[in-house]
Design an enzyme around this catalytic site. Structure first.
Site, PDB file in Angstrom:
ATOM      1  N   PHE A   1       1.168   5.149   0.770  1.00  0.00           N
ATOM      2  CA  PHE A   1       0.552   6.179   1.602  1.00  0.00           C
ATOM      3  C   PHE A   1       1.124   7.542   1.224  1.00  0.00           C
ATOM      4  CE2 PHE A   1       0.308   2.298   3.992  1.00  0.00           C
ATOM      5  CZ  PHE A   1      -0.858   2.374   4.741  1.00  0.00           C
TER       6      PHE A   1
ATOM      7  N   THR B   1       0.855  -1.190   0.000  1.00  0.00           N
ATOM      8  CA  THR B   1       0.000   0.000   0.000  1.00  0.00           C
ATOM      9  C   THR B   1       0.891   1.240   0.000  1.00  0.00           C
ATOM     10  OG1 THR B   1      -1.812  -1.122   1.113  1.00  0.00           O
ATOM     11  CG2 THR B   1      -1.805   1.268   1.242  1.00  0.00           C
TER      12      THR B   1
END
Ligand code: PEP
Ligand code: MN
Length: 622
Positions: free
Chosen positions: A529, A527
């Site tokens: 960010f 992921t």
């Protein structure tokens, strides 16, 4: 011996126990470890385990089995983080120490320091006192070398590391350097160990040429027994029968040490291999094996180096290695931060202590929490909030200086809500971090895997673990909002038939059991960010720009914008379209490009972009 005190023990009671132990001649150390209230007794103690157990306020007594005490995991279960100025060895951020074997001149040291800093080193290492096999080889510039190191620190901001070869150098070391190194040949020089034990400087303790891990840890114990807990263990190769390399790098020492001790580990592939072309592969392997730091010899002119030239990397090679490490580190849950020093400086300069915070969604143990630690280390306090909008609001209002928002997952795609919020709020992206998502199945300590009847997790986590869950068709699936809340729910419910999907960090924070690790179907689960703040970061040159723009609703409008990037050879790394609020079928585009649009030379690009767009806003520069 470890005395576990009762949770509700009064300070008065605790003092009584401590005084009694001291009067019996015991050496004691108090530690607050993962919330446990502990007194460690090292050295000899005349009291028996039974006698100690009888003491009022003592909940349990456990002998420390290993011969090293202070250095052992039994004594302190949490990892030790050694702080060197703004650099922390032993946290989520990998530390790279680099420099020449020996300081040869002011110019040489300064040139190499600037180069290694540019490529990602955060500490500079150079020898001023060189222990050489031959008395006729270059022995180092001695005090003059230390002065040069101090100059390097002043000019570059890099903390400096150097070897101490005799207790007589202690005062000079205190004056000029940030970290002292005990060389391999001195690992069992007990007078030197006692000397650095009394110094208030972090110590890099190299493993002896033919020392066992046990002997090495006993040497660390010498330093710690003297009162200095800032010990970093350095594996630099051991002597074996193999002549193809200078030494044999014992990478298995990393997992062995991680189990035995809480001290951070640095790997020195330069002295381990002795051969330039072998250094980078072993450095990459060291990171994959879990090293906290690397120490690498780099020289601007290795052929002319006064020592260890054949194993010194050219600066550019070091740069390439750092880029590889940047990619490898997240696989094992670490980060190489090319902006480490500047970031720490900015944070140190934040005036209000209260604003040194970053809002993230979920609870402690969430992947967003891990992202915050990976980006900021411990310097910024992660603050959990309930929604993405809350993150934007707390940053907007100044309650927290920063926000950490997930933007996209490599398997499940973009988190659209955050793209919409980036449009809505006037906040800036000042950085990014990508972390690997590694799910674990987590339950109460007394839960057996066969007893699981239901699993809690947010829907994306279920879809990422579909193959794993398909094996258990009878287990009920209970959706919740976040992995960290799934773990908390299971903890609070006390339900031994329930499990949660979440991070190993959440399992640790909530003191739960990991039933199984890496249950996600695809290991390439990452992921990305973004870090948001009110103002752009004050940097000369950015590697990336994020922009939002809209085009008119006419044929080829988006193509016209893309053409500008193409003609100027600007790499577009992300393009996302989002509906415009209140304007059905009209879209805003969100783009990331690998260029600094604020740069003087790109003014024409900005001008062309303005002509071809209706709305154009730069929202990130990092
Ligand atoms: C050095 O670090 O330059 C050095 C002499 O290393 P070691 O003590 O590991 O041989
Ligand atoms: Mn060397």
């Amino acid at each position: 011996m470890i005395l576990k005190l009762e949770n509700k023990i009064t300070q008065n009671r605790k003092d009584k126990i401590k005084n009694m132990l001291s009067s019996e001649g015991c050496i004691i150390r108090e530690i607050l470890d993962e919330g446990r209230n502990i007194i460690g007794i090292i050295g000899n103690c005349n009291k028996s385990v039974e006698e100690l157990r009888q003491l009022k306020g003592v909940a349990d007594v456990m002998p420390i089995k290993s011969s090293y005490k202070l250095a052992s995991r039994e004594f302190k279960s949490e990892d030790t983080k050694v702080k060197i100025g703004n650099v922390v060895v032993g946290g989520d951020r990998l530390v790279i120490i680099a420099g020449p074997c020996a300081v040869e001149s002011h110019d040489q040291a300064m040139t190499i320091a600037r180069q290694v800093k540019k490529y990602g080193a955060v500490l500079f290492r150079g020898g001023a006192y060189k222990p050489r096999s031959s008395p006729y080889s270059f022995q180092g510039l001695e005090e003059e070398g230390l002065k040069i190191l101090a100059d390097v620190r002043k000019a570059t901001g890099l903390g400096v590391v150097t070897e101490i070869t005799s207790p007589s150098q202690a005062d000079l070391m205190m004056k000029y350097v940030d970290v002292v190194q005990i060389g391999a040949r001195n690992m069992q020089n007990f007078e030197l160990l006692k000397c650095v034990g009394k110094m208030k400087k972090p110590v890099v303790l190299k493993r002896g040429l033919a020392s066992t891990i046990q002997e090495w840890l006993m040497s660390a114990e010498y330093i710690m027994a003297g009162g200095n807990n800032d010990v970093i263990l350095c594996e630099r190769g051991i002597r074996t029968f193999e002549p193809y390399t200078r030494n044999t790098l014992d990478l298995s020492a990393i997992p062995v040490l991680k189990k035995l001790t809480h001290l951070p580990i640095v790997i020195d592939p330069s002295h381990a291999t002795g051969i330039r072309e072998k250094v980078s592969p072993m450095a990459r392997a060291a990171v994959a094996a879990g090293a906290d730091a690397l120490m690498i010899e780099v020289h601007n002119n290795p052929d002319q180096a006064l020592s260890d030239g054949p194993q010194s990397l050219y600066p550019e090679q070091f740069g390439q290695l750092a880029r590889d490490i940047y990619v490898i580190a997240p696989v094992v849950g670490k980060q190489l931060d090319f902006d480490y020093l500047r970031k720490s400086e900015t944070i140190n300069n934040l005036d209000e202590k209260s604003s040194k915070k970053a809002a993230f969604i979920g609870e402690y143990g969430a992947y967003s929490h891990k992202a915050s630690l990976g980006y900021f280390g411990d310097e910024i306090k992660p603050v959990p909030v309930q929604s993405f909008k809350d993150i934007f609001n707390t940053v907007q209002s100044g309650t927290t200086q920063y926000g950490v928002i997930p933007l996209e997952n490599s398997l499940s795609g973009s988190i659209h809500e955050n793209y919409d919020l980036l449009q809505e709020y006037d906040l800036k992206i000042i950085g990014e971090i990508t972390i690997r998502i590694k799910h674990a199945l987590i339950a109460l300590k007394n839960t057996d895997k066969s007893a699981i009847k239901k699993i809690l997790a947010p829907p994306p986590a279920f879809s990422q673990c579909k193959n794993y869950l398909d094996q258990y068709p009878d287990i009920k699936i209970v959706p919740v909002t976040a992995t960290s809340s799934a773990v908390r729910h299971v903890k609070e419910s006390g339900d031994i038939n329930a499990a949660a999907i979440g991070s190993t960090m959440a399992a640790k924070i909530f003191n739960m059991k990991i039933l199984e690790e890496s249950i996600e179907d695809n290991p390439r689960n990452y992921t990305r960010f973004a870090i948001i703040a009110k103002e752009f970061k004050d940097i000369e040159q950015a590697g990336k720009t994020s922009l939002v723009f809209s085009t008119g609703n006419k044929p080829g409008a988006l193509f016209e914008v893309m053409k500008i990037f193409s003609e100027h050879q600007i790499n577009l790394v992300k393009l996302e379209s989002r509906p415009m609020p209140g304007k059905p079928w009209e879209y805003m585009f969100y783009a990331d490009i690998e260029a600094d649009l604020q740069k003087e030379s790109l003014v024409p690009v900005m001008k062309e972009l303005k002509e071809k767009t209706e709305i154009l806003k730069i929202i990130g520069r990092y």
